[in-house]
Scaffold this active site. Sequence first.
Site: not given
Ligand code: 2RA
Length: 331
Positions: A126, A235
């Site tokens: 991601c 994120h």
């Molecule tokens: C996380 N990118 O954010 C990793 C797996 N989804 O923990």
Amino acid sequence: MKVAVVGSTGMVGQVMLKVLEERNFPVTELIPVASEKSVGKKVKYKQDEFTIVSMKDAIAAKPDIAIFSAGGSTSLEFAPLFAEVGTTVIDNSSAWRMDPTKKLVVPEINADVLTKEDKIIANPNCSTIQLVMVLGPLNKKYDLKRVIVSTYQSVTGTGKAAVDQLNGEINGDDSVVKVYPYQIFKNALPHCDVFADDDYTKEEIKLMKEPKKILGDDTFNLTATAVRVPVQGGHSESVNIEFENEFDLDEVRKILSETPGVIVMDNVKNNEYPMPLYLEGKDEVYVGRIRRDLSQPKTLNLWIVADNLRKGAATNAVQIAEYVVKNNLIG
Ligand code: 2RA
């Protein structure tokens, strides 16, 4: 299209079903797959309920496409068995991403690498997806020299138990399953996934390796620090980019604004910049705080936010499925 969703009861699997529905993917038969203990249970898709089947039965059904989000070991074991019956597998785990025989794809950046021979296609991590959506177009124009990324990652990246832990800590219910080594509420953990021998985490190593494969360019350097924060919407990434060539800020904004799947949200005088709280559920990658790094020439700072369950996982996977169908690359 006969479509299997492997890991259909997980957080990403549930979003995959939602995205398939929202984008009206041409599903003629849905085959939800999950662990043995879930076989026989139901998942909702459109107005109907579908019974979860075993991996064996799903393979026997010979789906046209199987979208996996079930962990690396499950994918390593079963993706090849689906491919053997002619299924095109799109896998969201890290199992195949750095395999030199497998393609690692963000459709807006490198879908053109896909061919009919690709029966197992890797969906990037991601935090990689949102990063390359920005690095890709800028690399073409200004040639990357060095990239420094600091991430601020949502607990949804760790899964439902992590979200439960956060909510448990917020509500004072400390009976919930602990998935982090420390409290996450009111905290920031510089520890996403596990530490490797070089004291980087696996999440940071993914961020340092996957973009080079996707961009087809290993002439630039990239270092990363991945941090877990008590956020659920997506994120965020603070990115410092040094280019080989000089750039113009207005042209940078124009290039990003014209990149499909990227939205520039950048007007600090009006306090306009991307924030995960307000971008949860969106499929685009949002960029703001675009500004020259005054400490050295040819260097740019910017801030990237995306919903890690959507463009960071489910939507990107469905977009790959759309591409292979549209370009007759299955079967
Ligand atoms: C996380 N990118 O954010 C990793 C797996 N989804 O923990």
